[in-house]
Design a protein around this motif. Structure first.
Motif, PDB file in Angstrom:
ATOM      1  N   VAL A  92      21.361 -65.387 -14.080  1.00  0.00           N
ATOM      2  CA  VAL A  92      22.381 -66.385 -13.724  1.00  0.00           C
ATOM      3  C   VAL A  92      22.548 -67.435 -14.814  1.00  0.00           C
ATOM      4  CG1 VAL A  92      22.122 -66.106 -11.228  1.00  0.00           C
ATOM      5  CG2 VAL A  92      20.699 -67.778 -12.439  1.00  0.00           C
ATOM      6  N   ASN A  93      21.598 -67.504 -15.745  1.00  0.00           N
ATOM      7  CA  ASN A  93      21.681 -68.495 -16.825  1.00  0.00           C
ATOM      8  C   ASN A  93      21.953 -67.863 -18.193  1.00  0.00           C
ATOM      9  OD1 ASN A  93      21.102 -70.875 -15.219  1.00  0.00           O
ATOM     10  ND2 ASN A  93      19.037 -70.045 -14.992  1.00  0.00           N
ATOM     11  N   VAL A 100      28.045 -70.686 -23.194  1.00  0.00           N
ATOM     12  CA  VAL A 100      28.628 -70.902 -21.869  1.00  0.00           C
ATOM     13  C   VAL A 100      27.906 -70.016 -20.861  1.00  0.00           C
ATOM     14  CG1 VAL A 100      30.708 -70.578 -20.453  1.00  0.00           C
ATOM     15  CG2 VAL A 100      30.878 -71.576 -22.744  1.00  0.00           C
ATOM     16  N   THR A 101      27.460 -70.607 -19.777  1.00  0.00           N
ATOM     17  CA  THR A 101      26.808 -69.866 -18.705  1.00  0.00           C
ATOM     18  C   THR A 101      27.841 -69.426 -17.663  1.00  0.00           C
ATOM     19  OG1 THR A 101      26.443 -71.861 -17.382  1.00  0.00           O
ATOM     20  CG2 THR A 101      24.714 -71.249 -18.973  1.00  0.00           C
ATOM     21  N   PRO A 102      27.481 -68.492 -16.784  1.00  0.00           N
ATOM     22  CA  PRO A 102      28.386 -68.162 -15.680  1.00  0.00           C
ATOM     23  C   PRO A 102      28.743 -69.386 -14.840  1.00  0.00           C
ATOM     24  CG  PRO A 102      26.734 -66.452 -15.902  1.00  0.00           C
ATOM     25  CD  PRO A 102      26.326 -67.545 -16.839  1.00  0.00           C
ATOM     26  N   LEU A 103      27.797 -70.305 -14.653  1.00  0.00           N
ATOM     27  CA  LEU A 103      28.088 -71.524 -13.883  1.00  0.00           C
ATOM     28  C   LEU A 103      29.152 -72.364 -14.567  1.00  0.00           C
ATOM     29  CD1 LEU A 103      27.458 -73.443 -11.522  1.00  0.00           C
ATOM     30  CD2 LEU A 103      25.697 -74.490 -12.978  1.00  0.00           C
ATOM     31  N   ILE A 104      28.997 -72.586 -15.862  1.00  0.00           N
ATOM     32  CA  ILE A 104      30.008 -73.361 -16.594  1.00  0.00           C
ATOM     33  C   ILE A 104      31.370 -72.687 -16.481  1.00  0.00           C
ATOM     34  CG2 ILE A 104      30.785 -74.026 -18.914  1.00  0.00           C
ATOM     35  CD1 ILE A 104      27.874 -74.662 -19.595  1.00  0.00           C
ATOM     36  N   LYS A 105      31.389 -71.361 -16.616  1.00  0.00           N
ATOM     37  CA  LYS A 105      32.657 -70.641 -16.529  1.00  0.00           C
ATOM     38  C   LYS A 105      33.267 -70.764 -15.132  1.00  0.00           C
ATOM     39  CE  LYS A 105      34.429 -69.178 -19.210  1.00  0.00           C
ATOM     40  NZ  LYS A 105      35.547 -69.814 -19.990  1.00  0.00           N
ATOM     41  N   GLY A 122      19.571 -70.165  -8.305  1.00  0.00           N
ATOM     42  CA  GLY A 122      18.790 -70.629  -9.444  1.00  0.00           C
ATOM     43  C   GLY A 122      19.542 -70.988 -10.708  1.00  0.00           C
ATOM     44  N   ALA A 123      20.865 -71.082 -10.665  1.00  0.00           N
ATOM     45  CA  ALA A 123      21.606 -71.474 -11.867  1.00  0.00           C
ATOM     46  C   ALA A 123      21.230 -72.903 -12.264  1.00  0.00           C
ATOM     47  CB  ALA A 123      23.106 -71.374 -11.622  1.00  0.00           C
ATOM     48  N   GLU A 124      20.985 -73.096 -13.547  1.00  0.00           N
ATOM     49  CA  GLU A 124      20.627 -74.416 -14.058  1.00  0.00           C
ATOM     50  C   GLU A 124      21.886 -75.244 -14.307  1.00  0.00           C
ATOM     51  OE1 GLU A 124      17.982 -74.207 -17.382  1.00  0.00           O
ATOM     52  OE2 GLU A 124      16.767 -72.624 -16.481  1.00  0.00           O
ATOM     53  N   THR A 125      21.873 -76.476 -13.838  1.00  0.00           N
ATOM     54  CA  THR A 125      23.078 -77.304 -13.905  1.00  0.00           C
ATOM     55  C   THR A 125      23.258 -78.034 -15.225  1.00  0.00           C
ATOM     56  OG1 THR A 125      21.846 -79.113 -12.876  1.00  0.00           O
ATOM     57  CG2 THR A 125      23.160 -77.704 -11.418  1.00  0.00           C
ATOM     58  N   ASN A 126      22.177 -78.198 -15.994  1.00  0.00           N
ATOM     59  CA  ASN A 126      22.259 -79.080 -17.157  1.00  0.00           C
ATOM     60  C   ASN A 126      22.245 -78.361 -18.502  1.00  0.00           C
ATOM     61  OD1 ASN A 126      22.327 -81.508 -15.575  1.00  0.00           O
ATOM     62  ND2 ASN A 126      20.154 -81.186 -15.150  1.00  0.00           N
ATOM     63  N   ILE A 127      22.535 -77.070 -18.504  1.00  0.00           N
ATOM     64  CA  ILE A 127      22.682 -76.346 -19.766  1.00  0.00           C
ATOM     65  C   ILE A 127      23.945 -76.838 -20.477  1.00  0.00           C
ATOM     66  CG2 ILE A 127      23.141 -74.078 -20.794  1.00  0.00           C
ATOM     67  CD1 ILE A 127      21.391 -72.865 -18.608  1.00  0.00           C
ATOM     68  N   VAL A 128      23.829 -77.047 -21.766  1.00  0.00           N
ATOM     69  CA  VAL A 128      24.925 -77.596 -22.573  1.00  0.00           C
ATOM     70  C   VAL A 128      25.547 -76.493 -23.416  1.00  0.00           C
ATOM     71  CG1 VAL A 128      25.513 -79.264 -24.376  1.00  0.00           C
ATOM     72  CG2 VAL A 128      23.807 -79.852 -22.636  1.00  0.00           C
TER      73      VAL A 128
END
Length: 245
Positions: A92-93, A100-105, A122-128
């Motif tokens: 997920v990360n 770009v992560t799947p969450l950012i997308k 479990g996706a991390e919210t603070n990946i830049v």
């Protein structure tokens, strides 16, 4: 079943989205070339399941820009495929060539259900990403309070600065998203933060002519005489606004 060729002609594009000034450009469509990416982009969960059962490595199959099936599921907004890939232990990360992560997308493309599924798994919210932004920054660019609220529930850092030294609050004020700015203030964003030239949140609110935000910041103790790197105070910026009317 739809033909992949017809889908590719009418539904996908690798052109960056048209963005307003100051907003980073990013893709809202991907060009799926591999069979697993095509099936994911079309939302064919049953077919994706067949592919995954035939070849385990398909769950992490990368395209020429290092994007995984989960990236494709999020950009096209197929929650049922996101669930399937997550159940098959897709990363997920995972990051693409732009970090770009799947969450950012999912946040960029306003896919709220996909956002929730990723966070629950479990996706991390603070990946830049390479533009220096987190998922929360992109929810601010979109003025998407609902998604921002979900991200904060999963420990997104409300004060994390991007590469322009803008935390979400200053970004919201810069982009003139007043309701978003007020939402962030009410969720304990640091109102005393400054940018790289020492402009305060009050100066940003005044420069963007956000009256309600100005009032709230003053009520919470923001000083009107704090000077920025240009030796200007919030009062002087307010006077400039009046002179330009």
């Amino acid at each position: 079943m739809k033909k992949f060729t017809g889908f590719l002609k009418s539904k996908t594009s690798d052109d960056p989205r048209v963005s307003s000034p100051g907003v980073p450009k990013y893709h809202t469509y991907y060009q799926p070339l591999h069979r697993i990416h095509k099936a994911v982009a079309l939302g064919y969960a049953d077919l994706v399941s067949v592919y995954l059962s035939c070849k385990e490595s398909y769950k992490s199959k990368r395209d020429h820009k290092n994007r995984t099936p989960l990236h494709f599921a999020c950009v096209y907004g197929h929650p049922e495929v996101v669930k399937l890939l997550v159940e098959k232990k897709s990363n997920v990360n995972a990051v693409d060539c732009n970090h770009v992560t799947p969450l950012i997308k999912a946040v960029q493309c306003r896919q709220e259900t996909c956002v929730t599924i990723l966070l629950q798994n479990g996706a991390e919210t603070n990946i830049v990403d390479n533009a220096g932004n987190t998922a929360l920054h992109y929810s601010v660019y979109n003025a998407d309070i609902a998604t921002a609220s979900i991200l904060l529930q999963y420990h997104a850092d409300i004060n994390l600065e991007n590469e322009k030294q803008l935390p979400p609050l200053l970004l919201a004020l810069q982009q003139k998203h007043e309701e978003m700015a007020i939402f962030l203030i009410e969720n304990n964003a640091n109102i005393f933060t400054c940018d790289r030239v020492h402009r305060t949140s009050l100066i940003y609110a005044i420069r963007s002519e956000l009256g309600k935000a100005v009032q709230i910041l003053l009520e919470r103790g923001m000083a009107v005489k704090t000077k920025d790197a240009y030796n200007l105070t919030a009062i002087e910026y307010a006077a400039k606004n009046q002179n330009h009317m």
